[in-house]
Design a protein around this motif. Structure first.
Motif, PDB file in Angstrom:
ATOM      1  N   UNK A   4      35.363  39.194  41.736  1.00 31.22           N
ATOM      2  CA  UNK A   4      36.511  38.533  42.325  1.00 31.22           C
ATOM      3  C   UNK A   4      36.933  39.168  43.622  1.00 31.22           C
ATOM      4  N   UNK A   5      36.014  39.775  44.328  1.00 29.62           N
ATOM      5  CA  UNK A   5      36.355  40.357  45.616  1.00 29.62           C
ATOM      6  C   UNK A   5      35.216  40.159  46.588  1.00 29.62           C
ATOM      7  N   UNK A   6      35.539  39.973  47.847  1.00 29.22           N
ATOM      8  CA  UNK A   6      34.504  39.705  48.826  1.00 29.22           C
ATOM      9  C   UNK A   6      35.036  40.022  50.204  1.00 29.22           C
ATOM     10  N   UNK A   7      34.357  39.544  51.250  1.00 33.58           N
ATOM     11  CA  UNK A   7      34.760  39.815  52.617  1.00 33.58           C
ATOM     12  C   UNK A   7      36.010  39.021  52.989  1.00 33.58           C
ATOM     13  N   UNK A   8      36.645  39.354  54.115  1.00 37.68           N
ATOM     14  CA  UNK A   8      37.900  38.680  54.476  1.00 37.68           C
ATOM     15  C   UNK A   8      37.779  37.176  54.569  1.00 37.68           C
ATOM     16  N   UNK A   9      36.590  36.652  54.866  1.00 41.24           N
ATOM     17  CA  UNK A   9      36.431  35.208  54.976  1.00 41.24           C
ATOM     18  C   UNK A   9      36.598  34.489  53.662  1.00 41.24           C
ATOM     19  N   UNK A  10      36.435  35.210  52.545  1.00 39.19           N
ATOM     20  CA  UNK A  10      36.565  34.574  51.230  1.00 39.19           C
ATOM     21  C   UNK A  10      37.168  35.563  50.250  1.00 39.19           C
ATOM     22  N   UNK A  11      38.376  36.068  50.545  1.00 33.02           N
ATOM     23  CA  UNK A  11      38.930  37.136  49.725  1.00 33.02           C
ATOM     24  C   UNK A  11      39.540  36.628  48.436  1.00 33.02           C
ATOM     25  N   UNK A  12      39.468  37.454  47.419  1.00 31.01           N
ATOM     26  CA  UNK A  12      40.122  37.144  46.162  1.00 31.01           C
ATOM     27  C   UNK A  12      40.828  38.397  45.685  1.00 31.01           C
ATOM     28  N   UNK A 199      37.558  42.144  34.993  1.00 29.62           N
ATOM     29  CA  UNK A 199      38.256  41.346  33.990  1.00 29.62           C
ATOM     30  C   UNK A 199      39.763  41.562  34.067  1.00 29.62           C
ATOM     31  N   UNK A 200      40.194  42.767  34.370  1.00 32.46           N
ATOM     32  CA  UNK A 200      41.630  43.023  34.519  1.00 32.46           C
ATOM     33  C   UNK A 200      42.223  42.226  35.679  1.00 32.46           C
ATOM     34  N   UNK A 201      41.405  41.927  36.664  1.00 29.02           N
ATOM     35  CA  UNK A 201      41.900  41.291  37.888  1.00 29.02           C
ATOM     36  C   UNK A 201      41.340  39.888  38.069  1.00 29.02           C
ATOM     37  N   UNK A 202      41.098  39.206  36.955  1.00 32.76           N
ATOM     38  CA  UNK A 202      40.410  37.919  37.002  1.00 32.76           C
ATOM     39  C   UNK A 202      41.365  36.743  37.196  1.00 32.76           C
ATOM     40  N   UNK A 208      37.819  27.573  35.370  1.00 34.95           N
ATOM     41  CA  UNK A 208      36.448  27.410  34.880  1.00 34.95           C
ATOM     42  C   UNK A 208      35.596  28.647  35.172  1.00 34.95           C
ATOM     43  N   UNK A 209      35.890  29.340  36.279  1.00 31.52           N
ATOM     44  CA  UNK A 209      35.135  30.553  36.588  1.00 31.52           C
ATOM     45  C   UNK A 209      35.577  31.710  35.698  1.00 31.52           C
ATOM     46  N   UNK A 210      36.880  31.768  35.396  1.00 37.81           N
ATOM     47  CA  UNK A 210      37.357  32.761  34.441  1.00 37.81           C
ATOM     48  C   UNK A 210      36.629  32.610  33.106  1.00 37.81           C
ATOM     49  N   UNK A 211      36.500  31.366  32.657  1.00 32.98           N
ATOM     50  CA  UNK A 211      35.847  31.109  31.376  1.00 32.98           C
ATOM     51  C   UNK A 211      34.377  31.512  31.431  1.00 32.98           C
ATOM     52  N   UNK A 212      33.697  31.180  32.530  1.00 30.36           N
ATOM     53  CA  UNK A 212      32.275  31.522  32.642  1.00 30.36           C
ATOM     54  C   UNK A 212      32.064  33.037  32.603  1.00 30.36           C
TER      55      UNK A 212
END
Length: 455
Positions: A4-12, A199-202, A208-212
């Motif tokens: 759930x983390x990525x570069x600034x262009x697609x941050x989560x 999982x703590x930060x999901x 649907x992605x949480x479930x997967x």
């Protein structure tokens, strides 16, 4: 990379999965200190300031270093400091959706492992575990700076690119990770800690992605945590998955636990009586009430149809020596009414995942049944941390080859099988050897992935 983390262009961002205080509940229910959560807040603030050192140690590493030194007083903190500096500089500019620097994720993973007692090599690799996957740092650079073992561990947890593998990237990544674990079980310990923080930060993921992700965690990583004996991670992963995949049952179970929390704890009274009995017998022991985690309470409710106050936890008796365990057992069975069907001796016959303990249950004068675990302090560390509690299980005492150069588990001549078919060597257990043999015979990634999750 963190799921759930990525570069600034697609941050989560790191946000709670399930109810807002899920992580806090799971920590309290196991009776462990809240060091990890306080430490993460401190780490987040320090990471925002960058790697500026104080007394030779970056601010963000101070809490990790303090926890690490409680397990390893002579640990080489300079290595951790250099690993943090490389990780922070290479991840600089990458953010989570909360606005925190991405470096907070590898720091959190490292703190989880430090609290379990992992040694410095594992912590070094955990700080760097996403650098090769997400930055311009190469494996050759990691190897040149930190050595072959750290390089091997980082490579073991680095995902394969979807660009190269397409839909087969996830199963092939797990295949690669299993093979690497066959050489060094620390690979999987880093992956489990990584998944726990993810999982703590999901919570910010699409449902649907949480479930997967929760299903893969349930089907693959929780069983692996069980097999490797890392009960502390397994229990919290189970609760986090429970909240996502079964929210109604989770809410019911949580409400049940909270309702009982407002009443006097019957186990506390029994624990006091046990302390008095052991004091009179001159047995030096620590008697604790160990609350069950939420999934365990749910299973008790399903099995028994109802839950009493004594079902919400177990007594834990910690002693110094193996012989003391049996002395405690004798006193409990003399002074209380034992439930003979509940007795199990996992000291004389340890479980496949290194677990050792005496299990029994006793009844007080009111008929309340208290399940009781009896173990040494060393057994307790292993019960919580499994293979992580081994420290560096590959440290050569005689100048033999490092872990990354050893033959994989299952190769001819490795270890030997115990009476139950498991490897005597805990770093190369029989189940892992058999799993590796099976994956070699299953080249198709879809078949491998489906069978791994089903079996």
């Amino acid at each position: 990379m963190s799921a759930e983390a990525t570069n600034p262009g697609n941050p989560v961002a790191p946000v709670q999965a399930g109810p807002p205080d899920l992580g806090e509940v799971s920590h309290r229910k196991r009776g462990r200190p809240r060091l990890e959560l306080r430490g993460l807040r401190r780490i987040g603030r320090a990471a925002l300031l960058g790697p500026a050192p104080r007394d030779g140690l970056p601010d963000a590493l101070e809490h990790v270093a303090k926890v690490h030194r409680t397990h390893h007083p002579d640990a080489d903190l300079d290595t951790l400091s250099r690993a943090y500096a490389l990780a922070e500089s290479s991840h600089r500019g990458q953010l989570r959706k909360s606005g925190e620097p991405y470096i907070t994720h590898p720091l959190a993973v490292t703190l989880i492992l430090a609290e379990l007692g992992a040694e410095t090599t594992t912590l070094t690799a955990s700080l760097l575990h996403d650098t090769v996957e997400d930055t311009d740092v190469t494996l050759d650079q990691v190897g040149a700076e930190f050595g072959k073992e750290v390089c091997y561990l980082v490579d073991g947890v680095t995902k394969l690119e979807k660009v190269d593998y397409g839909a087969a990237a996830e199963p092939e990544t797990f295949r690669k990770m299993l093979v690497a674990t066959g050489n060094d079980v620390r690979v999987m310990s880093i992956k489990l800690a990584d998944r726990l923080h993810n999982m703590r930060t999901l919570g910010v993921m699409r449902p649907e992605k949480q479930v997967r992700i929760a299903k893969v965690t349930r089907d693959v990583l929780i069983p692996l945590a069980e097999r490797l004996g890392v009960q502390a991670l397994k229990s919290e992963l189970e609760d986090l998955v429970f909240a996502i995949l079964h929210p109604e049952e989770y809410a019911t179970t949580r409400a049940l636990v909270h309702a009982h929390a407002a009443r006097p704890d019957p186990l506390a009274a029994i624990a006091e009586r046990v302390r008095a009995v052991l004091d009179e017998a001159d047995i030096d022991a620590e008697v604790l009430v160990r609350p069950r985690h939420l999934v365990s309470v749910h299973r008790v409710r399903l099995a028994r149809g109802t839950v009493t106050g004594t079902d919400l936890g177990r007594l834990l008796v910690l002693v110094a020596e193996d012989a003391d365990c049996y002395a405690v057992l004798g006193e409990l069975h003399t002074c209380f009414t034992p439930v003979i069907s509940e007795f199990k001796d996992f000291i004389a016959a340890p479980k496949f995942n290194l677990y050792q303990s005496l299990h029994t249950a006793v009844t007080d004068e009111d008929g309340a049944i208290a399940e009781t675990l009896i173990r040494t302090h060393r057994m307790h560390r292993v019960a919580e941390a499994g293979v992580v509690a081994l420290g560096n299980p590959y440290a050569p005492a005689d100048g033999s080859e490092p872990a990354a150069e050893r033959p994989a588990a299952g190769a001819d001549g490795d270890g030997g099988d115990g009476e139950d078919g498991e490897r005597v060597d805990p770093t190369q257990p029989g189940w892992l050897c058999r799993l590796l043999e099976w994956q070699r015979a299953t080249p198709d990634p879809d078949t491998f992935w489906t069978s791994l999750r089903a079996d």
